[in-house]
Write a protein that holds these residues in place. Structure first.
Motif, PDB file in Angstrom:
ATOM      1  N   ILE A  11       0.850  -1.193   0.000  1.00 53.64           N
ATOM      2  CA  ILE A  11       0.000   0.000   0.000  1.00 53.64           C
ATOM      3  C   ILE A  11       0.884   1.240   0.000  1.00 53.64           C
ATOM      4  N   ILE A  12       0.702   2.084  -1.019  1.00 55.46           N
ATOM      5  CA  ILE A  12       1.554   3.259  -1.205  1.00 55.46           C
ATOM      6  C   ILE A  12       0.695   4.523  -1.181  1.00 55.46           C
ATOM      7  N   PRO A  13       0.621   5.223  -0.032  1.00 50.88           N
ATOM      8  CA  PRO A  13      -0.062   6.518  -0.015  1.00 50.88           C
ATOM      9  C   PRO A  13       0.833   7.571  -0.648  1.00 50.88           C
ATOM     10  N   ALA A  14       0.261   8.443  -1.460  1.00 51.56           N
ATOM     11  CA  ALA A  14       1.075   9.429  -2.175  1.00 51.56           C
ATOM     12  C   ALA A  14       0.436  10.807  -2.107  1.00 51.56           C
ATOM     13  N   TYR A  15       1.237  11.789  -1.731  1.00 46.39           N
ATOM     14  CA  TYR A  15       0.783  13.180  -1.755  1.00 46.39           C
ATOM     15  C   TYR A  15       1.943  14.054  -2.230  1.00 46.39           C
ATOM     16  N   ASN A  16       1.772  14.631  -3.400  1.00 50.64           N
ATOM     17  CA  ASN A  16       2.773  15.518  -4.001  1.00 50.64           C
ATOM     18  C   ASN A  16       4.150  14.849  -4.097  1.00 50.64           C
ATOM     19  N   GLU A  17       4.167  13.655  -4.674  1.00 43.90           N
ATOM     20  CA  GLU A  17       5.409  12.906  -4.870  1.00 43.90           C
ATOM     21  C   GLU A  17       5.689  12.697  -6.367  1.00 43.90           C
ATOM     22  N   GLY A  18       5.180  13.615  -7.202  1.00 50.10           N
ATOM     23  CA  GLY A  18       5.311  13.459  -8.642  1.00 50.10           C
ATOM     24  C   GLY A  18       6.741  13.363  -9.129  1.00 50.10           C
ATOM     25  N   ARG A  19       7.673  14.036  -8.442  1.00 49.62           N
ATOM     26  CA  ARG A  19       9.070  14.052  -8.898  1.00 49.62           C
ATOM     27  C   ARG A  19       9.776  12.723  -8.651  1.00 49.62           C
ATOM     28  N   THR A  20       9.347  11.980  -7.642  1.00 56.24           N
ATOM     29  CA  THR A  20      10.129  10.816  -7.227  1.00 56.24           C
ATOM     30  C   THR A  20       9.356   9.507  -7.195  1.00 56.24           C
ATOM     31  N   ILE A  21       8.042   9.525  -7.415  1.00 53.31           N
ATOM     32  CA  ILE A  21       7.287   8.294  -7.189  1.00 53.31           C
ATOM     33  C   ILE A  21       7.722   7.180  -8.137  1.00 53.31           C
ATOM     34  N   TYR A  22       8.181   7.537  -9.342  1.00 48.04           N
ATOM     35  CA  TYR A  22       8.629   6.484 -10.262  1.00 48.04           C
ATOM     36  C   TYR A  22       9.847   5.761  -9.701  1.00 48.04           C
ATOM     37  N   LYS A  23      10.654   6.451  -8.887  1.00 50.66           N
ATOM     38  CA  LYS A  23      11.841   5.819  -8.314  1.00 50.66           C
ATOM     39  C   LYS A  23      11.458   4.738  -7.316  1.00 50.66           C
ATOM     40  N   ILE A  24      10.480   5.028  -6.451  1.00 44.36           N
ATOM     41  CA  ILE A  24      10.076   4.011  -5.480  1.00 44.36           C
ATOM     42  C   ILE A  24       9.359   2.869  -6.177  1.00 44.36           C
ATOM     43  N   LEU A  25       8.588   3.163  -7.222  1.00 39.94           N
ATOM     44  CA  LEU A  25       7.916   2.100  -7.970  1.00 39.94           C
ATOM     45  C   LEU A  25       8.937   1.215  -8.676  1.00 39.94           C
ATOM     46  N   ASP A  26      10.005   1.815  -9.202  1.00 35.61           N
ATOM     47  CA  ASP A  26      11.074   1.016  -9.803  1.00 35.61           C
ATOM     48  C   ASP A  26      11.688   0.071  -8.772  1.00 35.61           C
ATOM     49  N   ARG A  27      11.902   0.583  -7.567  1.00 34.62           N
ATOM     50  CA  ARG A  27      12.529  -0.240  -6.527  1.00 34.62           C
ATOM     51  C   ARG A  27      11.606  -1.383  -6.102  1.00 34.62           C
ATOM     52  N   VAL A  28      10.316  -1.088  -6.003  1.00 34.70           N
ATOM     53  CA  VAL A  28       9.358  -2.147  -5.659  1.00 34.70           C
ATOM     54  C   VAL A  28       9.325  -3.190  -6.774  1.00 34.70           C
ATOM     55  N   LYS A  29       9.339  -2.729  -8.021  1.00 32.09           N
ATOM     56  CA  LYS A  29       9.291  -3.650  -9.164  1.00 32.09           C
ATOM     57  C   LYS A  29      10.486  -4.588  -9.164  1.00 32.09           C
ATOM     58  N   GLU A  30      11.649  -4.081  -8.764  1.00 27.64           N
ATOM     59  CA  GLU A  30      12.878  -4.873  -8.813  1.00 27.64           C
ATOM     60  C   GLU A  30      12.947  -5.948  -7.734  1.00 27.64           C
ATOM     61  N   VAL A  31      12.130  -5.837  -6.708  1.00 29.87           N
ATOM     62  CA  VAL A  31      12.207  -6.784  -5.587  1.00 29.87           C
ATOM     63  C   VAL A  31      11.632  -8.140  -5.993  1.00 29.87           C
ATOM     64  N   THR A  32      12.376  -9.189  -5.708  1.00 27.46           N
ATOM     65  CA  THR A  32      11.881 -10.556  -5.848  1.00 27.46           C
ATOM     66  C   THR A  32      11.579 -11.083  -4.455  1.00 27.46           C
ATOM     67  N   LEU A  33      10.320 -11.364  -4.188  1.00 23.36           N
ATOM     68  CA  LEU A  33       9.913 -11.793  -2.855  1.00 23.36           C
ATOM     69  C   LEU A  33      10.216 -13.272  -2.643  1.00 23.36           C
ATOM     70  N   ILE A  34      10.499 -13.628  -1.405  1.00 29.54           N
ATOM     71  CA  ILE A  34      10.780 -15.022  -1.075  1.00 29.54           C
ATOM     72  C   ILE A  34       9.568 -15.895  -1.401  1.00 29.54           C
ATOM     73  N   ASN A  35       9.854 -17.148  -1.709  1.00 28.59           N
ATOM     74  CA  ASN A  35       8.813 -18.143  -2.018  1.00 28.59           C
ATOM     75  C   ASN A  35       7.949 -17.746  -3.211  1.00 28.59           C
ATOM     76  N   SER A  36       8.498 -16.904  -4.093  1.00 28.19           N
ATOM     77  CA  SER A  36       7.788 -16.475  -5.308  1.00 28.19           C
ATOM     78  C   SER A  36       6.451 -15.806  -4.993  1.00 28.19           C
ATOM     79  N   ILE A  37       6.397 -15.069  -3.888  1.00 24.41           N
ATOM     80  CA  ILE A  37       5.172 -14.358  -3.508  1.00 24.41           C
ATOM     81  C   ILE A  37       4.887 -13.262  -4.539  1.00 24.41           C
ATOM     82  N   GLU A  38       3.642 -13.186  -4.958  1.00 22.58           N
ATOM     83  CA  GLU A  38       3.214 -12.173  -5.930  1.00 22.58           C
ATOM     84  C   GLU A  38       3.075 -10.814  -5.255  1.00 22.58           C
TER      85      GLU A  38
END
Length: 242
Positions: A11-38
């Motif tokens: 869950i990602i609450p966002a308020y006025n994070e237009g400049r950087t939100i793609y960076k945190i989304l990139d980092r979340v995308k790159e994470v591989t969770l244990i046990n192949s959790i979706e």
């Protein structure tokens, strides 16, 4: 005994994070969770006044394989209200809170998941004050304030947390969806801690995490008024509103 988890709602609450939100989304995308959790990303835009919405929708369009659901508040209600929306919409067996800034590292999700997957925990807090992880040196009085709020909360909940105010909180989705949460701003942290502590046979764990704090010039939003609100919420939800 290992606990099977098919999906983690982020869950990602966002308020006025237009400049950087793609960076945190990139980092979340790159994470591989244990046990192949979706991963299920639930982004809640709390009526931002910058280009946060455009940035999120563009990112969603450019990453169709990423499971992103997007919600927008038509009025600014506060971080807690954005979390309420995200919690209600979560479909994973467990959920974690991820601020849209860059203060917390998504690569550490697996640290919080391990006590759950190993069958020990229902709730896991990520502590900024457990040694062994990088921690940006910033505000002395913020640290004292956080430790005081944690101490006061612990006195009334009978938990022995080191960081009640941490963003990284991992919950069994069914348990937290069963709570009635009312705080719309930063009072969410003491309220949810108070109410979780009263769930029968709840198993709460804590793990050390990194912290890459921001200055106010870099976009930090919490202030001294929120600290006084937190004290009020600790007293209210532990003593007067049970």
């Amino acid at each position: 005994m290992d606990v099977p988890i098919k999906k983690l709602s982020i869950i990602i609450p966002a308020y006025n994070e237009g400049r950087t939100i793609y960076k945190i989304l990139d980092r979340v995308k790159e994470v591989t969770l244990i046990n192949s959790i979706e991963k299920e990303l639930i982004i809640v835009n709390d009526c931002s006044t910058d280009d946060t919405e455009d940035a999120i929708l563009e990112y969603k369009s450019n990453n169709p394989s990423l499971n992103i659901t997007y919600y927008k508040h038509e009025q600014n209600k506060g971080k807690g209200a954005a979390l309420h929306t995200g919690i209600i919409k979560a479909t994973g067996e467990y959920l974690i809170i991820q601020d849209a800034d860059l203060e917390y590292d998504p690569s550490e999700y697996n640290l919080l998941l391990k006590p759950v997957v190993d069958g020990f925990a229902d709730v896991v807090y990520g502590s900024r004050f457990v040694s062994g992880k990088p921690h940006r040196i910033l505000f002395f009085w913020h640290t004292i304030g956080n430790k005081f709020l944690t101490f006061l909360s612990n006195m009334l909940t009978n938990l022995n947390l080191t960081d009640m105010e941490t963003c990284y909180k991992l919950f069994n989705t069914g348990i937290i969806q069963g709570l009635t949460l009312r705080e719309n701003r930063f009072g969410f942290e003491p309220e949810v801690t108070a109410k979780i502590s009263r769930v029968p046979k709840i198993r709460v764990y804590e793990v050390g995490i990194s912290y890459y704090g921001r200055t106010y010039e870099e976009g930090k939003k919490i202030g001294w008024k929120d600290g006084f609100r937190a004290i009020y919420c600790i007293l209210k939800y532990n003593l007067f509103s049970r």
